[in-house]
Design an enzyme around this catalytic site. Structure first.
Site, PDB file in Angstrom:
ATOM      1  CB  CYS A 106      -0.928   0.011   1.218  1.00  0.00           C
ATOM      2  SG  CYS A 106      -1.919   1.518   1.338  1.00  0.00           S
ATOM      3  CB  CYS A 109      -2.274   4.714   4.136  1.00  0.00           C
ATOM      4  SG  CYS A 109      -3.684   3.955   3.301  1.00  0.00           S
ATOM      5  CB  SER A 110      -0.280   0.920   6.436  1.00  0.00           C
ATOM      6  OG  SER A 110      -1.295   1.468   7.258  1.00  0.00           O
ATOM      7  CB  CYS A 111      -4.673  -0.785   2.499  1.00  0.00           C
ATOM      8  SG  CYS A 111      -5.392   0.860   2.505  1.00  0.00           S
TER       9      CYS A 111
END
Lengths: 198, 89, 85
Positions: A106, A109-111
């Site tokens: 991701c 962000c940090s999905c």
């Protein structure tokens, strides 16, 4: 609290969180009990063993594998795994073959498929991984000790929408006689992100 | 305007620290921030995109220097400030 | 409402930077790719980030881009895409 280990140097952060909680509690938005329950429930339900079970079933049941690749939410529900427990996401499973190796990132962000893999590792959230996974995935894989044949094409899935991705690794050679339970022990968390072969 | 979160393909980043932490949260405050965010999202206090937007609006040096859950805390703090008029009433 | 792009279609990710929150990453801007899946209709993230409860709902496409020796697939809202010409 299980799964949480307090280090040094966090006193100031703790004070800030205390202040936030006090402010939100005053407005009826959170309680200490609800916070504790949320953490406990998260650590109990969101585990990589969920992902391992899915892969082991897919390796041993071709019809399940086909359903998993077609509609992962429905297939995962068959195993009694509740994806909606954390957030309503659409899961897509991408299958590694001799020709294609899949890898998840991701960049924005940090999905991450948290319900199936548990809390994401620090490296997944790092600027280094997010920046480099889409520009030089082969070099990134080498840092994880993964060497792929020249002819294997790398396909990187950037989690930019509500879709969450899970890699279905190739079944290891020599695992023919193993049952589902044993197969599940061969799978690693990184294998499901694509930074390990299995 | 360039935001600090949009990292894909950006040059200048070095080796990935592939080490695994023993625990999912390094500190208890991080777990609490995680839970507070879940509760506020579930309550419809803000959407996931508003939360992401709040993180992306951090000053680039703040974004770069803050730890992962510190960014979350900064974003949540910013989004839950009571309007002055409301507080004065 | 039907989808503007069909499976297999060639598309270009918008070259211009989008203001505010968006889910179109900068490294894909202006690149040409092909639609490999239609993901269904979702509220546009850019509008949802502005607190709009009735954000525009659009088709999201999985678009595959070739970046030299590897491919990248990203899920992109219809607004982020244009015809390749």
């Amino acid at each position: 609290m299980s799964g949480v280990h307090d280090h040094h140097g966090s006193a100031e952060m703790t004070r800030r969180v205390d202040a936030l909680v006090a402010r939100l509690a005053h407005r009826g938005l959170v309680t200490d009990a609800a916070i504790a329950e949320t953490i406990e429930s998260f650590l109990t339900h969101a585990k990589p063993s969920n992902g391992f079970r899915i892969v082991a079933r897919a390796w041993s049941d071709d019809a399940f594998r086909a359903r998993l690749l077609d509609d992962a939410n429905a297939a995962v529900a068959e195993l009694g795994i509740d994806l909606s427990h954390w957030a309503p996401v659409t899961l897509r499973v991408v299958e590694n073959t001799a020709d294609v190796h899949n890898m998840i990132v991701c960049t924005l962000c940090s999905c991450y498929p948290i319900a199936l893999l548990g809390p994401s590792p620090a490296w997944y959230k790092s600027a280094e991984y997010r920046a480099r996974a889409v520009s030089e995935p082969r070099a990134v894989l080498a840092e994880f000790g993964v060497e792929l044949p020249e002819r294997t094409r790398i396909r990187v899935w950037d989690s930019t929408s509500e879709m969450r991705y899970l890699v279905l690794p190739r079944r290891p050679a020599g695992s023919d006689g193993l049952d589902e339970q044993r197969l599940a022990t061969l799978v690693t968390r990184n294998g499901l992100i694509g930074t390990a072969l299995v | 305007m360039e935001r600090p979160h949009d990292l894909g393909g950006k040059p200048g980043f070095g080796a990935i620290d592939v080490a695994e932490a023993a625990e999912p949260f390094h500190n208890e405050w991080e777990a609490r921030v995680f839970a507070i965010n879940r509760l506020l999202l579930a309550a419809g206090r803000y959407t996931l995109d508003e939360f992401r937007d709040a993180i992306e609006r951090l000053e680039p040096h703040v974004y770069a220097d803050a730890s992962y859950y510190e960014r979350w805390l900064l974003a949540i703090e910013g989004m839950t400030v009571e309007p002055a008029s409301e507080a004065e009433r | 409402m039907s989808a503007r792009f069909a499976l297999g279609a060639c598309v270009r990710a918008q070259a211009a930077a989008r203001e505010g929150h968006t889910r179109l990453p900068a490294y894909l801007r202006g690149r040409i790719g092909s639609i490999v899946a239609l993901r269904g209709r979702y509220p546009l993230a850019d509008e949802r980030a502005r607190g709009l409860r009735d954000a525009r709902v659009e088709m999201v496409y999985a678009v595959q881009f070739s970046l030299g020796d590897h491919d990248v697939v990203a899920d992109l809202w219809e607004s982020y895409l244009e015809g390749p010409a």
